[in-house]
Structure formats: C-alpha cells, structure tokens
Design a protein around this motif. Structure first.
Motif, PDB file in Angstrom:
ATOM      1  N   THR A   1       0.830  -1.205   0.000  1.00 57.64           N
ATOM      2  CA  THR A   1       0.000   0.000   0.000  1.00 57.64           C
ATOM      3  C   THR A   1       0.864   1.255   0.000  1.00 57.64           C
ATOM      4  OG1 THR A   1      -1.737  -1.178   1.215  1.00 57.64           O
ATOM      5  CG2 THR A   1      -1.818   1.221   1.245  1.00 57.64           C
ATOM      6  N   ALA A   2       1.896   1.254   0.826  1.00 60.47           N
ATOM      7  CA  ALA A   2       2.777   2.419   0.902  1.00 60.47           C
ATOM      8  C   ALA A   2       3.510   2.644  -0.423  1.00 60.47           C
ATOM      9  CB  ALA A   2       3.782   2.235   2.037  1.00 60.47           C
ATOM     10  N   ILE A   3       3.926   1.566  -1.058  1.00 61.80           N
ATOM     11  CA  ILE A   3       4.628   1.698  -2.344  1.00 61.80           C
ATOM     12  C   ILE A   3       3.698   2.253  -3.417  1.00 61.80           C
ATOM     13  CG2 ILE A   3       5.695   0.395  -4.224  1.00 61.80           C
ATOM     14  CD1 ILE A   3       6.945  -1.429  -2.122  1.00 61.80           C
ATOM     15  N   TYR A   4       2.468   1.735  -3.484  1.00 58.14           N
ATOM     16  CA  TYR A   4       1.523   2.247  -4.480  1.00 58.14           C
ATOM     17  C   TYR A   4       1.214   3.723  -4.251  1.00 58.14           C
ATOM     18  CZ  TYR A   4       0.479  -2.282  -6.574  1.00 58.14           C
ATOM     19  OH  TYR A   4       0.569  -3.473  -7.257  1.00 58.14           O
ATOM     20  N   ASP A   5       1.073   4.112  -2.990  1.00 60.55           N
ATOM     21  CA  ASP A   5       0.819   5.526  -2.702  1.00 60.55           C
ATOM     22  C   ASP A   5       1.999   6.381  -3.143  1.00 60.55           C
ATOM     23  OD1 ASP A   5      -1.647   5.021  -1.721  1.00 60.55           O
ATOM     24  OD2 ASP A   5      -1.131   5.221   0.396  1.00 60.55           O
ATOM     25  N   ALA A   6       3.213   5.874  -2.926  1.00 57.81           N
ATOM     26  CA  ALA A   6       4.392   6.625  -3.347  1.00 57.81           C
ATOM     27  C   ALA A   6       4.450   6.750  -4.862  1.00 57.81           C
ATOM     28  CB  ALA A   6       5.654   5.940  -2.822  1.00 57.81           C
ATOM     29  N   LEU A   7       4.099   5.687  -5.579  1.00 60.60           N
ATOM     30  CA  LEU A   7       4.099   5.754  -7.039  1.00 60.60           C
ATOM     31  C   LEU A   7       3.067   6.753  -7.555  1.00 60.60           C
ATOM     32  CD1 LEU A   7       4.446   1.965  -7.947  1.00 60.60           C
ATOM     33  CD2 LEU A   7       6.227   3.716  -7.961  1.00 60.60           C
ATOM     34  N   LEU A   8       1.924   6.798  -6.901  1.00 62.87           N
ATOM     35  CA  LEU A   8       0.916   7.784  -7.301  1.00 62.87           C
ATOM     36  C   LEU A   8       1.409   9.205  -7.060  1.00 62.87           C
ATOM     37  CD1 LEU A   8      -2.363   6.089  -5.990  1.00 62.87           C
ATOM     38  CD2 LEU A   8      -1.711   6.474  -8.373  1.00 62.87           C
ATOM     39  N   SER A   9       2.101   9.413  -5.942  1.00 63.08           N
ATOM     40  CA  SER A   9       2.629  10.749  -5.645  1.00 63.08           C
ATOM     41  C   SER A   9       3.713  11.158  -6.634  1.00 63.08           C
ATOM     42  CB  SER A   9       3.194  10.774  -4.216  1.00 63.08           C
ATOM     43  OG  SER A   9       2.172  10.559  -3.271  1.00 63.08           O
ATOM     44  N   LEU A  10       4.445  10.183  -7.177  1.00 70.08           N
ATOM     45  CA  LEU A  10       5.509  10.488  -8.125  1.00 70.08           C
ATOM     46  C   LEU A  10       4.978  10.744  -9.537  1.00 70.08           C
ATOM     47  CD1 LEU A  10       8.257   7.893  -7.107  1.00 70.08           C
ATOM     48  CD2 LEU A  10       8.299  10.366  -6.739  1.00 70.08           C
ATOM     49  N   ALA A  11       3.675  10.484  -9.766  1.00 69.83           N
ATOM     50  CA  ALA A  11       3.145  10.575 -11.127  1.00 69.83           C
ATOM     51  C   ALA A  11       3.351  11.949 -11.741  1.00 69.83           C
ATOM     52  CB  ALA A  11       1.655  10.222 -11.113  1.00 69.83           C
ATOM     53  N   THR A  12       3.146  13.004 -10.966  1.00 66.10           N
ATOM     54  CA  THR A  12       3.249  14.357 -11.526  1.00 66.10           C
ATOM     55  C   THR A  12       4.691  14.784 -11.768  1.00 66.10           C
ATOM     56  OG1 THR A  12       3.203  15.255  -9.273  1.00 66.10           O
ATOM     57  CG2 THR A  12       1.100  15.074 -10.424  1.00 66.10           C
ATOM     58  N   HIS A  13       5.642  13.990 -11.311  1.00 64.54           N
ATOM     59  CA  HIS A  13       7.060  14.331 -11.481  1.00 64.54           C
ATOM     60  C   HIS A  13       7.740  13.504 -12.571  1.00 64.54           C
ATOM     61  CE1 HIS A  13       6.984  16.759  -7.814  1.00 64.54           C
ATOM     62  NE2 HIS A  13       6.351  15.750  -7.220  1.00 64.54           N
ATOM     63  N   ALA A  14       7.002  12.577 -13.192  1.00 64.69           N
ATOM     64  CA  ALA A  14       7.628  11.689 -14.168  1.00 64.69           C
ATOM     65  C   ALA A  14       7.988  12.466 -15.434  1.00 64.69           C
ATOM     66  CB  ALA A  14       6.682  10.544 -14.503  1.00 64.69           C
ATOM     67  N   PRO A  15       9.284  12.550 -15.790  1.00 70.85           N
ATOM     68  CA  PRO A  15       9.690  13.281 -16.996  1.00 70.85           C
ATOM     69  C   PRO A  15       9.182  12.561 -18.243  1.00 70.85           C
ATOM     70  CG  PRO A  15      11.550  12.901 -15.528  1.00 70.85           C
ATOM     71  CD  PRO A  15      10.437  12.034 -15.055  1.00 70.85           C
ATOM     72  N   PRO A  16       8.731  13.316 -19.266  1.00 73.73           N
ATOM     73  CA  PRO A  16       8.251  12.677 -20.488  1.00 73.73           C
ATOM     74  C   PRO A  16       9.397  12.031 -21.259  1.00 73.73           C
ATOM     75  CG  PRO A  16       8.368  15.059 -20.765  1.00 73.73           C
ATOM     76  CD  PRO A  16       8.645  14.800 -19.316  1.00 73.73           C
ATOM     77  N   GLY A  17       9.111  10.934 -21.891  1.00 71.92           N
ATOM     78  CA  GLY A  17      10.084  10.272 -22.751  1.00 71.92           C
ATOM     79  C   GLY A  17      11.012   9.304 -22.055  1.00 71.92           C
ATOM     80  N   VAL A  18      11.012   9.294 -20.737  1.00 71.37           N
ATOM     81  CA  VAL A  18      11.944   8.411 -20.016  1.00 71.37           C
ATOM     82  C   VAL A  18      11.579   6.947 -20.251  1.00 71.37           C
ATOM     83  CG1 VAL A  18      12.704   7.662 -17.733  1.00 71.37           C
ATOM     84  CG2 VAL A  18      12.553  10.093 -18.265  1.00 71.37           C
ATOM     85  N   ARG A  19      10.300   6.633 -20.156  1.00 71.33           N
ATOM     86  CA  ARG A  19       9.899   5.240 -20.314  1.00 71.33           C
ATOM     87  C   ARG A  19      10.290   4.716 -21.690  1.00 71.33           C
ATOM     88  NH1 ARG A  19       5.080   5.807 -19.069  1.00 71.33           N
ATOM     89  NH2 ARG A  19       4.933   4.829 -17.015  1.00 71.33           N
ATOM     90  N   GLU A  20      10.009   5.506 -22.722  1.00 70.22           N
ATOM     91  CA  GLU A  20      10.321   5.069 -24.081  1.00 70.22           C
ATOM     92  C   GLU A  20      11.828   4.915 -24.296  1.00 70.22           C
ATOM     93  OE1 GLU A  20       8.381   7.503 -23.223  1.00 70.22           O
ATOM     94  OE2 GLU A  20       6.384   6.775 -23.792  1.00 70.22           O
ATOM     95  N   ALA A  21      12.600   5.868 -23.759  1.00 71.09           N
ATOM     96  CA  ALA A  21      14.050   5.813 -23.931  1.00 71.09           C
ATOM     97  C   ALA A  21      14.636   4.601 -23.212  1.00 71.09           C
ATOM     98  CB  ALA A  21      14.680   7.103 -23.406  1.00 71.09           C
TER      99      ALA A  21
END
Length: 376
Positions: free
Chosen positions: A279-299
């Motif tokens: 639960t704590a990990i999922y909450d942390a991932l949700l909080s990080l959503a607005t900070h995810a730089p574009p293009g990182v996943r694809e690269a």
C-alpha cells in the motif's frame, strides 16, 4: 501435546458446535491424550484404588484405545471430500460399530473375573481367563482394524492431494501403522501364551515402545495441515518483502497524502506487513506521477531492448527508470510541465519493478540531468 492442541481447538468448537470435522478432531485429540493417562501404571493403580474394583482401569484403558481408533476413522470420514449423505452414513456406521465394541468390552469385564491386580501385564496374565480373554482379543482386533483402516485411507488420500495436507497424511500413515504393530505384538504374545510359551516381554517391554512415536506422528500429521498453509503464507510474504526491499528503499521517503508509513509493531505478521508495504509503495508511485519526466519510459525501453532484454524485462526496466527519474525530479522540486501518468502497475508487477532497479540502464536515469533551457 495431544491435550494442548485439543485445548487450543476448543474455542473454535464453541463458535462452530455443529462442525462435524472440528468435533471429530477435538474428540480424537481428547481421547488420544487420555489414552496415555489411562495406560500409565501409576494411573492404573490410582484408578483401581479409588474405584475399589480390582483392575477397573483395564476396561477404561481398553475402551479409550477402542474409542481412539473409532475417532480416527470418524475424523478421516469427515475430513475426506465426499457427498454429505455418504459422509453422514459412514459416520453413523463408525459410531455404532465402535460404540458396540466399547459396550462389549465393559460387558465382558463385568461378567468375567479378574481378582489379581495387574498394572502392566493384564493381557498376558488373563489371556486364558474366560471372558477376560475375549475382552482382550475384542479390543485388540477393533483397535488394529480401526487404526489400520485409517492408515490405508490416509495413504490412498495422499495420492490425490498435495502440499501440507499430503505431507500430513503421509506422516499419519506410519503413525497409525505403529498402532497396528502395538496390537500385533500383543496378539502374538497372547497366541504364544495359548500355545504354552511365555512371551509376556512383548506385552510389557516391546509393545509400549511403539506408543510415544505413534502419538508424536499422529500429532504432527494432524497439525501440519492446520499450520502448514499459514507457514507457507508467512514464508511467501517474507520472501516478497525481501524482493520489494530495493523498491521500498527507492520510494520510502516520497511524501504521500495518506498516512501509510505508520510504524508497525514488531510482532506484526509478515502477511500484514507485506500488505502495508505494498500500500505504501503504491501511494508513493501515485505521488511520483506528476514528477515523471516525459520520454523516459520510451528511452529506457529502447535501451533495454537494444541490450538484448526480453520485452517483459524491458517493460519492467522502463517502469523502474520512470520511477527513479520521477523520484529525482521530486527531490529537486522541478516538476515538468509535460508529466505523464503514473506507471500502470498491477498487483503482481511490483516485484519485477523492484528487481529491475538493479539494471545499469535504470541507474543512468538516477544521475542528475543537465539544466534545460527555459526551465525555472
């Protein structure tokens, strides 16, 4: 041990008084514990003295042994999967048969004569005494048939199941066979006495040696299916916690809107601790959503596939790189305008994500990026 497990199961029986399987289990454990008490020479002497009847402990001990064999069959009948009507019919036959044997044992004792007290050699001393002889043979045969049948049923059933249930059944097989050995040794000694041989040592020296290991095996056999799933669940949760440790170290300091970081007591079970950790990990991932730089996943995905990783492993590496980059951005307080959605992770994807953090490709995205023009 038998009575201790019986006491532990009593509260459950009080909550579910109509549970036939639970009733049969408690009955077996209770009778099994009393068998040892009733068979001890000190107890035999005490019972005879208190009752005022010479050898009064003999029919009590023999009735208990017979009841143990019947309770064993009754438990297995209720334990094995079968149509309810067939189970009830078999249970009624078992109860009627062994109740009749117990009545016969006590009836034969009272119409017979056993004037000389015997603490350890009753079977041998009265092997040629009318009615006592029949009583001894009846209880030994009934006990051997019941425990032998229980052993065969456990063996057959073990071939149809797996896991801790199969392990428990395989332990019960030799446990019940030792009961048959106990009865067989006594019957051999009695047969020897009938033919003029003195084989009493089989009764008071050899046969009793089978009782402690048989009881221990029976306890373990019934205990394993009860605690086995919980042990397996605890082991699985502990392993999952270990595998999630890298991901937890990565996101444990990420601020989250919910209070999911409360410190759990040291006695918290691994399954509960695992739920809280996920639960704590999922909450942390949700909080990080607005900070995810574009293009990182694809690269990261392209880099992983070019390095020879499979599509599944490349996807996990791409997600891990996104988490690392988003965490770096959140620490530097530099959220990007083109933030992407949070990593789309299923409940089963956290472990591959955690393991992917060790990839050299992911570590590239943990390094500080050069300042972008026009950024504030």
């Amino acid at each position: 041990m038998l009575l201790l497990i019986c006491v532990v199961k009593v509260p459950a029986l009080l909550r579910r008084p109509h549970d036939m399987l639970l009733r049969a289990a408690v009955l077996l454990l209770f009778i099994g514990g009393w068998v040892f008490f009733l068979a001890a020479p000190e107890s035999i002497a005490l019972i005879n003295r208190v009752s005022g009847v010479t050898n009064f402990a003999a029919p009590l001990a023999y009735s208990a042994l017979t009841a143990f064999a019947g309770a064993s069959l009754l438990l297995i009948i209720n334990w094995r999967p079968a149509p309810p009507d067939a189970t009830r019919r078999a249970a009624r036959i078992c109860i009627a048969a062994y109740s009749s044997v117990i009545i016969a044992i006590n009836g034969l004792f009272w119409i017979g004569s056993a004037p000389v007290e015997q603490l350890t050699l009753f079977d041998g001393y009265y092997a040629n005494t009318p009615f006592m002889r029949e009583m001894i043979v009846v209880y030994l045969v009934a006990h051997a048939v019941g425990t032998g049948t229980a052993s065969v049923l456990c063996w057959r059933w073990s071939k149809q199941v797996d896991g801790t249930l199969r392990a428990g059944l395989l332990v019960l097989v030799p446990g019940y066979l030792l009961h048959v050995v106990y009865d067989g040794l006594k019957l051999v000694a009695i047969g020897g006495i009938w033919t003029g041989n003195d084989w009493n040592f089989l009764i008071d020296q050899v046969a009793p040696l089978t009782a402690p290991p048989s009881a221990l095996l029976v306890v373990i056999g019934f205990f394993l299916p009860l605690v086995g799933p919980r042990i397996a669940q605890t082991a699985h949760a502990s392993r999952q916690l270990h595998l999630l440790a890298p991901l937890w170290r990565e996101v444990r300091h990420v601020p989250t809107p919910r209070a999911t970081r409360s410190r759990l007591p040291w006695w918290t079970s691994p399954p509960v601790r695992l739920t809280a950790r996920r639960t704590a990990i999922y909450d942390a991932l949700l909080s990080l959503a607005t900070h995810a730089p574009p293009g990182v996943r694809e690269a990261a995905y392209r880099a992983a596939t070019e390095a020879g990783e499979s599509s599944k492993e490349a996807a996990a590496i791409a997600e891990a790189a996104t988490v690392v980059a988003a965490n770096r951005e959140s620490i530097s307080f530099s959220p990007t305008a083109g933030a992407v959605a949070a990593p789309r992770l299923g409940h089963h994807d956290l472990v591959p994500l955690s393991q992917a953090l060790a990839s050299p490709i992911v570590r590239q995205f943990s390094e500080p990026r050069p300042a972008e023009s026009g950024s504030s």
